[in-house]
Every structure is written in structure tokens, then in C-alpha cells.
Design an enzyme around this catalytic site. Sequence first.
Site, mmCIF file in Angstrom:
data_model
loop_
_atom_site.group_PDB
_atom_site.id
_atom_site.type_symbol
_atom_site.label_atom_id
_atom_site.label_comp_id
_atom_site.label_asym_id
_atom_site.label_seq_id
_atom_site.Cartn_x
_atom_site.Cartn_y
_atom_site.Cartn_z
ATOM 1 N N LYS A 309 0.815 -1.187 0.060
ATOM 2 C CA LYS A 309 -0.031 0.104 -0.038
ATOM 3 C C LYS A 309 0.855 1.312 0.091
ATOM 4 O O LYS A 309 1.860 1.520 0.481
ATOM 5 C CB LYS A 309 -1.119 0.098 1.334
ATOM 6 N N LYS A 338 1.025 -0.287 9.708
ATOM 7 C CA LYS A 338 2.055 0.092 9.010
ATOM 8 C C LYS A 338 1.653 1.649 8.861
ATOM 9 O O LYS A 338 0.614 2.233 9.139
ATOM 10 C CB LYS A 338 2.269 -0.405 7.966
ATOM 11 N N ASP A 339 2.904 2.249 8.813
ATOM 12 C CA ASP A 339 2.797 4.017 8.320
ATOM 13 C C ASP A 339 1.868 4.287 7.349
ATOM 14 O O ASP A 339 1.738 3.563 6.466
ATOM 15 C CB ASP A 339 4.203 4.489 8.045
ATOM 16 N N LYS A 340 1.313 5.374 7.581
ATOM 17 C CA LYS A 340 0.452 5.942 6.209
ATOM 18 C C LYS A 340 1.431 6.429 5.139
ATOM 19 O O LYS A 340 1.418 6.109 4.040
ATOM 20 C CB LYS A 340 -0.561 6.855 6.675
#
Length: 702
Positions: A309, A338-340
Site C-alpha cells: 500500500k 504500518k505507516d500511512k
Amino acid sequence: MEEDVHSPGCIYSLAYLNDHIGFCGTIKNSPSDFVVTEIDMSEQLVTESIIDSFIEFSESPEEQKRSCQHKKQKTVPRESYLEEKHFTNFSGFVNKTDPPEQDITVDIDTVEEVDDECGPEKTDILSSLLEEPLLESLTAFACSIKSELSSGIEAATPSLEFSLGSFTDKDQRARIHSAIQQTFPFLLTATWNTEIIVKPNLEYRELCQLVSEEEVENFFKFLDAKLVNSTFSFKPDLSKEHRKAVHHFISKKFGKLVETKSFSKEDHHGQQNTVITARFREKSGSLKKKRRADCPDVSDTFTAFMLRKENLETLEAIGCLSSELGVLPSDFSYAGVKDKKAITYQTMVVKKVTPTRLKEIESRIQKKGMKVYNIRSVHQHLRLGQLKGNQFDIIVRDLKTQSGDLDANIKERICEATENVKKNGFVNYYGPQRFGQGKHVQSNQIGLALLKEDMVKAVKLLFTAEEEDNPVNRAKRYFLQTEDVKSSLALLPEYKVRERMVLRALNRYGVNPEGCTRAWFSIPHSMRIFYVHAHCSKVWNEAASYRLKTYGSQVVEGDLVILETDAAETTSHSDRVHVVTASEEAAKTYALHQVVLPMIGHNIMYPSNKVGEWYHEMLSRDGLQSCTFRISILQLNVPGCYRHILKYPRNLSYEVLEDHSDGLESKDDRKEWAKQSLKISFVLDSSCYATVCLREIMKYGY
């Protein structure tokens, strides 16, 4: 200093461990500058580069045929008989003498008249199960309860109960439970060991205050029968407020089993009337049937895949995937969030979706910044924390020396900083993304409101707008100003999954304490617990800063350490937590990297020194001194855990990149002739934050 640490989600004023000078730079200029790759339990990187080594799962025609032949005989879920030492509503019991599956609609206008008396004609089924003296006693008890119900007596009813005696055969008990509830719907039954107890059904009484007793009796029989595809309609009701009260009562008491809706119905005279109709919920929600023509029964199907993503939150990505696949967000499981603003690779598992079905949506989700690889069938879901760690590949741009450090060599500063952190580690703080990037409201503040069970405040905090003028903030401002749920929902962008779920629930249940509670309960458990964990994380950050400020790197009496053990991996940390003694402090038995601090919860112990005192003061400050950390109305359980104060990056490597500007700057600006970037890679254990490690390396708030 202390005031800064207590500011919501603050990380910049927290302690540093090393004494190097550091340098300046910017991270996350773009998602490609911050790449996160999950490391699975077999210590393999979950990334595109290894996809070719896997064989994608596909079902052969024979496998599809076998799978589809495994169709369940009942589509309405069957629940087991109550075999516990408490009472519950009878709708949790199973009628094991159900007639064959059929389509049936039970309408109050066409159902036969029910005799209100407690005569022998109502006990034919029970006569074959109970001896005559016992049946007569049960009938007399039922008649006394019915008499009280008709007379409106309330005080004596809750304390009444009747024992049928002990029945060792479970099937016999099951038949008795069902027969009593079909014969006397105003009673409920329960089993204590092998003894069957009969008591008045207080929910029957409550519903009688809203609709006729005739309707109530037939509704309860409808619930107990659990006939597939059956519905039940109450009598026509012209009052919208009264219908709303009935909807809310049934949803509150029986919402896990049935759902209700108002329909316009034409009577015998051609007039339109509104009736409330109830139907059984499907176990997996109404979306279960969507796009499932290839195989009716997929409830036990688990499909694993690697998700790539970009610039998406994990929960936002799950919301998009669930919408495309026609399943619930709670059907997805993953090892970690997880991080954006990054490109991330992680393993996920979705249940009730076949590998073939998942492959069908590949082209559509690519437009939303997602790709799926290595699609394969597995046997179970993933658990949070089921990973070895994450690899981070990061580019820090616009490198500069710290203010006042003009004559320093940037490469020397980078070398000094990375070597220090390799050797000494960094303070294992929770990163700023744990608390959200909001200036006015952050996730930990919502979590505190939930812990205090102030659901209305939690909703208002969720919809507190930031200063920027964009569709999200405009929708939030409009909602808080008007409480116009429908219009706010129309204004809110589709990708705001959590907020839209809450608004839909508020639209149904109202903007009031009960409605706000149901709104929070409407979002998946992982989303609800996220906010509570955010507050617990903020407290841990403050505790770590206080511990280091008070005792430094020395391990002192009362500290908590995790003992090394050869026990199985399933051994909990609680079994290995040890309180440092005075003699161990004097002998310097332990090092700082072994010290842990608790995440607040109901199953942890606190340090027996000044740090423990600080925790108790903090709980009092936040109004949590009496908090049990179990929020039953939201099904949230917060046992707590232990987290190491220090962590170390592994496999740390870096390279300074030159970004030449082709002589655009003047000759007098030769120091700026080439911009420099830092390419840095390292591995961290699960639940560690790369932004926190970088903060320690750079000594710079980015």
C-alpha cells in the site's frame, strides 16, 4: 520540561539517550522515501522481490466442487444451550426439534389465536418429557407468573424461581429447555450444573409495555424457533416515536440475533400502514452473500496475501478491501499497523474470501494505491504481533548541520550519530503516528474518554476539526454545529472509514449517550482498541522520560526486569517479570536494556520505587484511579503489558547521496552547490518506531 512531556502526544520534548550533536534533515517528503517491509515469523522479508518464489494458489475444478458440496444445512447460525452458572435470555438456546428447513413468514394478523390460560392443552409437548407431578408444579408456577404479569406486579417477580431437578442427559435438557420456552414464552430457563432452573423472563415483561402481550408471546416463539428465512411482523403502528422505541428495545435486547425494519404495508381496506418486521441476522452480516455464487459456504475459508500500500493507513486500506470483497473489516487480520505516508509491505489474512475472489479485485484496488501478491490459501487468521519486526529503508533529504554547528562535516556527524545509536540504542518511545497528527485532538485523548466511558465526549473529540479547510474538516465542523447526521455523512469523504461508520450508527440510534455507545461499538474491535492503546502509549512515554530523568542509566531497587528463560515462547512476560532488590542494585546485576515499564492495564505490576508512585499519581490525574480497564459495553479488555525502555537497531547501514544542482547556485554559494541526502536502512523489533530511532540519531525534531 515536565509540562511539555504531558502535552498530548508530545514526542519532541522527550529524553535523548546519547550525547552526540546530530544533524538536520526532512523525512517522508514522499511515500517512496519511507519504505517499510514486514519480517514474518520465519524471518523472511515480505516483499515483491520474493513473490516469484511462491506458487499462487488456485482451485482446481474438483476442489471447487468439493468445497461447494460442503454446504451447511442451516444458514441461520445455531447457538448452544446455556450450560453456565448464570441466566440469559432464552434466545441463546437451540431448539433441537426444529422442523425441516422451510421458508415461512409469521405475521401477527394471520397467526392462530393463542390461549392465554395455562391449561393442559398447552403442555402436550412437556407431558412427554416431564413426569405428571413435576409438570403440574411447573404449570402452577407458570400460572402464578402469568397472573403477576397480567396484574402488573413487579417487586416479587425477579426473586421467583422454580427447580425442575437434575437431568444428566444433555439432549434431554435441550428438549426440556425448548419445550418450556415454546409453551411458556414468559419464562426463561438455565442450567446450573445439571439442574434446570426456571425463572420469569423480565424482557418479556418489558416488551409487553410497548406492544400487546399477544404480539410479545408470538415474537418470543418466533425467536426460539429460529426457522431459516422466517420473519415476524408486529401489528401496524402509525406512531413513528413508538416504532422507534420498539426498534431500540429489540436492538438492545436481541440485536445480535435479529434485526428490525419498518415497512409500508397495505391493509384489507387498501390503506397504507407501517409495520415493524424482524428477521434473523446472518452470522457474517448481510454482505456475506455478495458475489458468492461460485461457492455458498466460505465461512471457514482463509486467504493470505501480501499487501503493498502507498499513502494509506492500514485500517483505511482494510476498509477499501472489505468494500470491494463484500465482507466486514473485522474479517481481516494482520500482524501490525504500518505507516500511512510510506510504501509498506505486509502480510494479511482475510476470511470467507477465496483466492480466486481476491484476484478478481486486483485491477480495481490498484487505482487506490494497493496491490496484492502471493495470494494463497491458509488455515487460520493472523494475530497482532505475529511478526519478527520490520525493515526500514529511508531517505532523509536536505541534510544540514545543527544550528551553531556550521563548521562541522555532515558526514562526520552522521557517522558519529549512527555509531552511538548502534552501540547504546535509543529510548523505545511510541512514535507520533501512534497519537495521530492532529493539533487540536489526538487519538490518546479519545482513548482517555473511552476508558472513562464518556462516549458522547469521545464522539465529539473524534469529530473535532483541524484548522485546514478541506472536505473532512468541513464535514466535522458541520456535524458538531448542527448534529445533522445525514447531511454530515453526505459531506464526509468515503475514505474516512471510521467516521462514516460512527455517523451511520448515530443516524440509526440517535446522538445521545446510548446512541454514541452503539456508534463506538459499530466499528471493528481493532479500531476501538486503537484509541485506548494510544492513551496507554502516551502514559508509557511519560513514564519512560520520568524514569530516565529520575534514575538515569542505573538499574535501581524496585525496577522491573524481564528474566531470560528457556521456557516455551508461550510463557507470558508476567511470569518472567522480576523486581530488582537492593543487593542486586549494589551488585549491578542488571543493565538498563533489561529494564521494562508497564503499559497500564488490569494485569500488570508497577515498579516499587518512585516510578511506581508516579504511575499512581498519573492514574489519579487522569481520573482513572478506579478504572478496571475492562469496558464491557464496548467489549474492550486492556490487560496491559511490559515494554523495554531501550531498543537497538539491527543491520544498520547508510549512504550519503549527492544531489547536484547543475551549477544553478552562484559561485559564492559553493557550500550549497550540492544538496545531500541520507539513505539509511535498519531493522527494528515489532512495535518499535523508525521515527523514534531517527529522532535519536538526528537529534532533530522533524
